[in-house]
Motif scaffolding. Structure first.
Motif, PDB file in Angstrom:
ATOM      1  N   ASP A  84       0.849  -1.182   0.000  1.00  0.00           N
ATOM      2  CA  ASP A  84       0.000   0.000   0.000  1.00  0.00           C
ATOM      3  C   ASP A  84       0.891   1.240   0.000  1.00  0.00           C
ATOM      4  O   ASP A  84       1.986   1.233   0.566  1.00  0.00           O
ATOM      5  CB  ASP A  84      -0.900   0.024   1.235  1.00  0.00           C
ATOM      6  N   VAL A  85       0.410   2.283  -0.647  1.00  0.00           N
ATOM      7  CA  VAL A  85       1.166   3.534  -0.742  1.00  0.00           C
ATOM      8  C   VAL A  85       0.321   4.674  -0.192  1.00  0.00           C
ATOM      9  O   VAL A  85      -0.865   4.789  -0.533  1.00  0.00           O
ATOM     10  CB  VAL A  85       1.570   3.840  -2.199  1.00  0.00           C
ATOM     11  N   LEU A  86       0.929   5.471   0.671  1.00  0.00           N
ATOM     12  CA  LEU A  86       0.262   6.650   1.218  1.00  0.00           C
ATOM     13  C   LEU A  86       0.637   7.854   0.359  1.00  0.00           C
ATOM     14  O   LEU A  86       1.800   8.246   0.304  1.00  0.00           O
ATOM     15  CB  LEU A  86       0.701   6.886   2.667  1.00  0.00           C
ATOM     16  N   GLY A  87      -0.343   8.412  -0.324  1.00  0.00           N
ATOM     17  CA  GLY A  87      -0.110   9.605  -1.137  1.00  0.00           C
ATOM     18  C   GLY A  87      -0.185  10.827  -0.236  1.00  0.00           C
ATOM     19  O   GLY A  87      -1.276  11.284   0.110  1.00  0.00           O
ATOM     20  N   TRP A  88       0.970  11.352   0.143  1.00  0.00           N
ATOM     21  CA  TRP A  88       1.075  12.429   1.128  1.00  0.00           C
ATOM     22  C   TRP A  88       0.353  13.680   0.649  1.00  0.00           C
ATOM     23  O   TRP A  88       0.631  14.212  -0.420  1.00  0.00           O
ATOM     24  CB  TRP A  88       2.549  12.716   1.369  1.00  0.00           C
ATOM     25  N   GLN A  89      -0.594  14.141   1.464  1.00  0.00           N
ATOM     26  CA  GLN A  89      -1.289  15.396   1.212  1.00  0.00           C
ATOM     27  C   GLN A  89      -1.188  16.273   2.454  1.00  0.00           C
ATOM     28  O   GLN A  89      -1.042  15.780   3.571  1.00  0.00           O
ATOM     29  CB  GLN A  89      -2.766  15.156   0.893  1.00  0.00           C
ATOM     30  N   ASN A  90      -1.243  17.580   2.258  1.00  0.00           N
ATOM     31  CA  ASN A  90      -1.327  18.502   3.394  1.00  0.00           C
ATOM     32  C   ASN A  90      -2.116  19.730   2.978  1.00  0.00           C
ATOM     33  O   ASN A  90      -2.609  19.809   1.840  1.00  0.00           O
ATOM     34  CB  ASN A  90       0.063  18.869   3.932  1.00  0.00           C
ATOM     35  N   GLN A  91      -2.231  20.700   3.895  1.00  0.00           N
ATOM     36  CA  GLN A  91      -3.081  21.851   3.606  1.00  0.00           C
ATOM     37  C   GLN A  91      -2.556  22.717   2.463  1.00  0.00           C
ATOM     38  O   GLN A  91      -3.294  23.519   1.910  1.00  0.00           O
ATOM     39  CB  GLN A  91      -3.294  22.709   4.857  1.00  0.00           C
ATOM     40  N   GLY A  92      -1.305  22.534   2.111  1.00  0.00           N
ATOM     41  CA  GLY A  92      -0.759  23.281   0.986  1.00  0.00           C
ATOM     42  C   GLY A  92      -0.945  22.595  -0.342  1.00  0.00           C
ATOM     43  O   GLY A  92      -0.704  23.188  -1.396  1.00  0.00           O
ATOM     44  N   SER A  93      -1.386  21.346  -0.320  1.00  0.00           N
ATOM     45  CA  SER A  93      -1.477  20.578  -1.568  1.00  0.00           C
ATOM     46  C   SER A  93      -2.897  20.240  -1.984  1.00  0.00           C
ATOM     47  O   SER A  93      -3.145  20.006  -3.166  1.00  0.00           O
ATOM     48  CB  SER A  93      -0.698  19.267  -1.427  1.00  0.00           C
TER      49      SER A  93
END
Length: 332
Positions: free
Chosen positions: A135-144
């Motif tokens: 499994d892969v975690l697609g990193w997201q944050n408030q800037g993306s």
């Protein structure tokens, strides 16, 4: 076959304070352990890297080692903290939690390759992990949001490279979707997950040059627009009070209410989810999942409890989500 999950990792809390790199790293570890406990052979997290880091990370894993010694600021600092935790209390994750680098820095010669060729190789590597069941975690944050936290900051990506990364990861999220991701999000009670989607949630909105304590206050008051009843309801102590006042038969309901009520709700929801950044992020983090107000108490705004209701609130929330996405895309 593994799954690519959109993994939202905030670097600021709701008060605007920085979240420590250790806490961010721990959030990754907790999610990795959760997925592994459900049968995943391993988990990787996307990471915005420079070319030297990408080469080093790949060589480390190819050699059978787990500690890449990645260091630096921002995401790199989180990766360092993650590997530090894996060297101690969370040693069970060694070789089962990895970094999936995507090369974004533009100051390298890329080992004789073009930047696009390197990024294509990075994305193909992620695909290979998914194909072997990781499994892969697609990193997201408030800037993306609604995209992935790959590039940005000092990594000034060419538009075509940025588009390649974002569209490919988004495609993986669809092509390698987990069955769990097809399940809708149901909300109703404030103390449950996604309770903030309720109109009773304590988020004030600013409309018509006034502050309304909740979106419920605004919605109920508009039944009596331009009368003293509107202001009375605006000043109701609670959302429940506003609801009950809006249902009182002695108040003269506007004649076009059945025609305009959806538009009023639409207006209130857009204000609520754009005037509070944490709500914007929460709504966008739901991706394309169906949103359902799950209650037997309402068959118009909710699902009637058994799915036979119209779920108009859920549908308007999904519409609001798309509208905010459109706003974001036009700002880029």
């Amino acid at each position: 076959m593994g799954s690519l999950f959109n993994f939202y990792l905030s670097y600021k809390d709701e008060s605007g304070n920085n979240i420590s790199v250790s806490d961010q790293a721990l959030a990754i570890i907790v999610e990795a352990r959760r997925l592994i406990s459900k049968g995943s052979p391993g988990v990787a997290i996307t990471y915005s890297a420079n070319y030297d880091q990408t080469v080093k990370i790949r060589k480390t894993y190819k050699a059978g080692d787990w500690n890449t010694n990645t260091s630096g600021s921002n995401q790199a600092a989180v990766m360092k903290a993650m590997e530090s935790l894996m060297g101690g209390q969370y040693s069970d994750l060694q070789r089962r939690l990895e970094i999936a680098p995507i090369t974004t820095m533009t100051y390298s010669d890329y080992g004789g390759y073009t930047h696009q060729q390197v990024v294509e190789s990075d994305l193909e590597y992620i695909k290979s992990l998914l194909d072997k069941g990781w499994d892969v975690l697609g990193w997201q944050n408030q800037g993306s949001i609604p995209g992935y936290a790959i590039g940005g900051g000092i990594a000034k990506l060419p538009q075509e490279i940025d588009a390649l990364i974002q569209t490919t990861l988004a495609k993986y999220a669809v092509d390698y979707a987990s069955d769990a991701l097809s399940k809708p999000i149901k909300f109703y009670h404030l103390n449950q997950p996604y309770g903030c989607f309720s109109n009773f949630a304590p988020y004030a909105i600013y409309l018509k040059d006034k502050i309304w304590a909740t979106s419920e206050h605004y919605f109920q008051a508009q039944k009596f627009v331009n009368t003293f009843h509107e202001e009375e309801i605006r000043q109701a102590k609670t959302a429940r009070d506003a609801l009950e006042m809006g249902r009182e038969h002695h108040r003269p309901l506007r004649g076009d209410w059945k025609v305009v009520k959806d538009d009023v709700m639409r207006e209130a929801l857009y204000a609520k989810f754009t005037q509070h950044p944490d709500l914007t992020e929460k709504l966008l983090s739901t991706g394309d999942l169906k949103l359902i107000e799950h209650t037997k108490n309402d068959s118009y705004w909710g699902d009637g409890g058994d799915g036979t209701g119209l779920n108009r609130l859920g549908l308007l929330l999904m519409e609001t989500r798309e509208r905010i996405r459109y706003d974001y895309s036009n700002k880029k």
